[in-house]
Design an enzyme around this catalytic site. Structure first.
Site, PDB file in Angstrom:
ATOM      1  N   TYR A   1     -76.584-133.099  28.513  1.00  0.00           N
ATOM      2  CA  TYR A   1     -76.345-133.789  29.784  1.00  0.00           C
ATOM      3  C   TYR A   1     -75.335-133.038  30.651  1.00  0.00           C
ATOM      4  O   TYR A   1     -75.607-132.782  31.841  1.00  0.00           O
ATOM      5  CB  TYR A   1     -75.896-135.224  29.526  1.00  0.00           C
ATOM      6  CG  TYR A   1     -75.878-136.075  30.783  1.00  0.00           C
ATOM      7  CD1 TYR A   1     -77.055-136.633  31.276  1.00  0.00           C
ATOM      8  CD2 TYR A   1     -74.703-136.289  31.487  1.00  0.00           C
ATOM      9  CE1 TYR A   1     -77.049-137.390  32.434  1.00  0.00           C
ATOM     10  CE2 TYR A   1     -74.693-137.041  32.648  1.00  0.00           C
ATOM     11  CZ  TYR A   1     -75.868-137.596  33.117  1.00  0.00           C
ATOM     12  OH  TYR A   1     -75.859-138.329  34.265  1.00  0.00           O
TER      13      TYR A   1
ATOM     14  N   GLU B   1     -77.560-128.666  37.885  1.00  0.00           N
ATOM     15  CA  GLU B   1     -78.081-129.341  39.087  1.00  0.00           C
ATOM     16  C   GLU B   1     -77.089-129.228  40.238  1.00  0.00           C
ATOM     17  O   GLU B   1     -77.464-128.905  41.381  1.00  0.00           O
ATOM     18  CB  GLU B   1     -78.372-130.807  38.779  1.00  0.00           C
ATOM     19  CG  GLU B   1     -79.516-131.030  37.807  1.00  0.00           C
ATOM     20  CD  GLU B   1     -79.631-132.491  37.377  1.00  0.00           C
ATOM     21  OE1 GLU B   1     -79.177-133.366  38.151  1.00  0.00           O
ATOM     22  OE2 GLU B   1     -80.150-132.761  36.283  1.00  0.00           O
TER      23      GLU B   1
END
Length: 237
Positions: free
Chosen positions: A167, A174
């Protein structure tokens, strides 16, 4: 009959999704280590975009659960029978976190990677796809095997532990891709687009916290030692 159809659909959907993401992971890893990050986009970006777009089905699955909660009386009553499709959710997924995750990824593939393909040669693009695909191979394999009540402990552990590394890896990749677009070509798309990207970046502050803490709670619930996890892995959630 309805239960058999649901099970067959989930096996097919999850197996196909696991296979698609495994293909992406293999392509990214093999090409990256053989030729570097610049060679990754030509062999994976179109397929990755289609695969991630298909994930809108996750929202539909979560919606069935939301409809079930909305229309099912508590306690259950035969006075308000539900239509067949809403008597049982397709998957027990929380709608809010599902929408958040799918929407953020769609924004990346369609709002960053598609209009600015030259950014995809960055190592951040490869690491983003690596985090996504590894996560999804684990998750979809888990749910496919769950339909047969057969989940090895190692897979159960990965399902609720791999996110601790994947994660942060995915989120940082991102954010890096969005920043690269903001600092570079975003203004060429529209004058307001850089400001839209700023809004997206700001949304990552509460959004990432909500998603990460949600998974931490799930891990605490599902992984309680080898014996406890193995026992829970045999049960449907």
């Amino acid at each position: 009959m309805a239960s058999a159809i649901r099970k067959g659909y989930l096996v097919l959907y999850n197996a196909a999704s696991a296979g698609a993401w495994a293909r992406i992971l293999f392509r990214v890893a093999s090409v990256y280590f053989a030729h570097g990050a610049t060679a990754v986009p030509p062999v994976v970006e179109d397929f990755a975009r289609v695969t991630q777009t298909f994930a809108v089905m996750e929202i539909f699955h979560a919606l069935t659960g939301a409809f079930r909660q909305l229309f099912t009386p508590n306690p259950p009553s035969m006075l308000l029978p539900l239509p067949g499709p809403f008597t049982r959710s397709i998957v027990p997924a929380p709608l809010f976190t599902t929408v958040m995750q799918v929407a953020s990824r769609l924004m990346l593939v369609w709002g960053i990677c598609f209009p600015f393909p030259h950014l995809n040669v960055s190592t951040w693009y490869s690491s983003m796809l690596t985090a996504w695909s590894t996560t999804e191979v684990i998750r979809y394999t888990y749910f496919a095997l769950k339909q047969f009540d057969f989940i090895p402990y190692w897979l159960h552990w990965l399902r609720y532990s791999a996110f601790l590394v994947l994660y942060p890896m995915g989120i940082s990749s991102e954010v890096a891709m969005i920043i690269k677009a903001y600092l570079g070509p975003a203004v060429s798309l529209a004058n307001w687009y850089p400001w839209a990207l700023v809004a997206v970046l700001l949304s990552y502050i509460p959004g990432s916290f909500v998603l990460y803490t949600h998974m931490l709670k799930q891990r605490k619930k599902q992984v309680g030692g080898v014996a406890g996890a193995a026992k829970k892995a045999k049960k449907s959630q």
